[in-house]
Enzyme design. Structure first.
Site, mmCIF file in Angstrom:
data_model
loop_
_atom_site.group_PDB
_atom_site.id
_atom_site.type_symbol
_atom_site.label_atom_id
_atom_site.label_comp_id
_atom_site.label_asym_id
_atom_site.label_seq_id
_atom_site.Cartn_x
_atom_site.Cartn_y
_atom_site.Cartn_z
ATOM 1 N N GLU A 73 55.347 -29.233 49.288
ATOM 2 C CA GLU A 73 53.636 -29.777 48.952
ATOM 3 C C GLU A 73 53.341 -28.003 49.967
ATOM 4 O O GLU A 73 52.306 -27.860 49.041
ATOM 5 C CB GLU A 73 53.451 -31.287 49.696
ATOM 6 C CG GLU A 73 53.897 -32.756 49.198
ATOM 7 C CD GLU A 73 53.835 -31.958 47.454
ATOM 8 O OE1 GLU A 73 52.894 -31.724 46.968
ATOM 9 O OE2 GLU A 73 54.772 -32.752 47.109
ATOM 10 N N CYS A 108 47.485 -32.000 30.905
ATOM 11 C CA CYS A 108 45.874 -32.217 31.633
ATOM 12 C C CYS A 108 45.613 -30.581 31.745
ATOM 13 O O CYS A 108 45.003 -30.558 33.055
ATOM 14 C CB CYS A 108 44.957 -33.712 31.483
ATOM 15 S SG CYS A 108 43.235 -33.831 31.785
ATOM 16 N N CYS A 110 45.629 -32.835 24.488
ATOM 17 C CA CYS A 110 44.738 -34.499 24.123
ATOM 18 C C CYS A 110 45.949 -35.441 23.312
ATOM 19 O O CYS A 110 46.354 -36.861 23.329
ATOM 20 C CB CYS A 110 43.594 -34.568 23.698
ATOM 21 S SG CYS A 110 42.704 -33.718 25.158
ATOM 22 N N CYS A 120 48.503 -37.262 25.778
ATOM 23 C CA CYS A 120 47.873 -37.720 26.670
ATOM 24 C C CYS A 120 48.556 -38.773 26.429
ATOM 25 O O CYS A 120 47.887 -39.944 25.708
ATOM 26 C CB CYS A 120 46.518 -37.381 27.071
ATOM 27 S SG CYS A 120 46.639 -37.964 28.575
ATOM 28 N N CYS A 149 40.433 -41.872 28.071
ATOM 29 C CA CYS A 149 39.557 -40.484 28.380
ATOM 30 C C CYS A 149 37.903 -40.996 27.520
ATOM 31 O O CYS A 149 38.247 -40.094 26.453
ATOM 32 C CB CYS A 149 40.548 -39.168 28.165
ATOM 33 S SG CYS A 149 39.615 -38.001 28.705
#
Length: 359
Positions: free
Chosen positions: A10, A167, A174, A177, A183
């Site tokens: 991370e 995204c 899209c 998605c 959305c």
């Protein structure tokens, strides 16, 4: 999941793409398989492995965090996002991601990818960096959390992947998605326009002159201050910052265009040779924060990416005879470009942007 590897990944992934991080992560866990081995390592070795990944404050914070970890949580790890956030270099979103993966804690993340997803999902047209908008996005991220803590690792990874792979910043997919029907930006036909972008200022340039001060095939390096550009790394001195003794110019050996996050460095490197042999040992002639090393030895230190390229060229350069001893030439002449990220919030960088300081 292994808390150490989750934390390490991370931190490395902050502001950096996965494909860039992968080889660095592999080298790190091979050399430092546990937080205890990382904490016990010299900072120079950590910086050397980090060299080229950019945002060098992360490496310094990583080392400091490992030491704090083994001192405060020996044999275990921080418990929950609030404790993870006590480690240097771990902010709210990073702490939440670690806690979600390791402890399955119900805490939201809001890295750049997730911020973009939420701006489009709720058609947020305000500046995403404004404090009021940031609070709104945090509230939205929290409201979307799954109720079952056991779902947190998959949900958190899914949000990250949705922003990174579907995204995306430009040309959002899209059609692929899974939440396109929910959305708001997609329904309005403005997904590609969000988040709203600030006008980008022209990228400034800075001219820099480095000195390749060479003695018997070894080159002088100086350690930079802990804060600022390349903080704590070993670098060539500026051309007017000569080591002790008398030096003669041996010609320009390289010109580099080095692209940092917010500006570009135009670096000219000039080779210098001593006019007379030095009586004292080179390593003891200029203080603790300077070393005179052969290029292969210098490559073992933490050095900026453009210097690493120069040292690699020098290590591969032809060998000549000098008074019966084998020695190496300096780097071959050349021009090349290097791109790298830096720590944009360091005060030294801010002064550089204002034109009050040279790197």
């Amino acid at each position: 999941d292994d808390p150490y590897r989750v934390w390490l990944s991370e931190v490395m992934l902050q502001q950096t793409q996965v494909r860039t991080v992968l080889p660095y992560f592999a080298r790190f866990v091979a050399r430092f398989p546990t937080v205890e081995t990382l904490a016990a390592a010299p900072l120079d070795e950590v910086l050397a492995l980090w060299s080229g990944l950019g945002y060098y404050a992360r490496a310094r914070h990583l080392h400091a965090a490992a030491r704090l970890w083994v001192a405060r949580w020996p044999g275990t790890c921080p418990q929950g996002a609030q404790e993870w956030a006590q480690l240097p270099g771990v902010g709210r979103s990073t702490a939440a991601a670690i806690a979600a993966f390791v402890q399955r804690e119900r805490v939201p993340i809001l890295d750049g990818n997730v911020q973009r997803v939420l701006c489009r999902l709720f058609a947020v047209e305000e500046d995403p960096r404004a404090a009021q908008t940031v609070r709104r996005l945090w509230d939205a991220a929290h409201a979307l959390l799954p109720l079952d803590p056991d779902d947190m690792p998959a949900y958190t990874q899914g949000m990250m992947d949705l922003g990174a792979l579907v995204c995306t910043r430009t040309r959002p997919r899209c059609d692929l998605c899974p939440v396109a029907e929910l959305c708001a930006a997609h329904r309005l036909g403005i997904a590609a326009q969000l988040p709203r972008k600030r006008a980008r200022a022209p990228v400034p340039e800075q001219d820099v002159r480095w000195g390749w001060y060479e003695e018997d095939g070894a080159v002088w390096l100086v350690r930079r201050a802990p804060q600022g550009i390349w903080g704590g790394l070993w670098c060539l001195p500026s051309a007017d910052e000569a080591p002790p003794g008398r030096w003669r110019t041996a010609g320009e050996i390289a010109r580099l265009t080095h692209r940092l996050t917010h500006f570009t460095l135009k670096i000219t490197v000039t080779r210098y040779l001593p006019e007379t042999p030095r009586a004292a040992e080179p390593a003891a002639a200029w203080g603790e924060e300077a070393r005179c090393l052969a290029p292969p030895e210098a490559l073992a230190l933490g050095v900026p990416q453009p210097l690493r390229r120069l040292l690699e060229r020098a290590a591969d350069a032809p060998i000549e005879h000098a008074k019966g001893n084998m020695r190496r030439f300096g780097v071959a002449k050349g021009k090349f470009e290097v791109s790298e990220r830096i720590d944009e919030h360091d005060e030294d960088v801010a002064r550089l942007f204002r034109g009050k300081e040279k790197p």
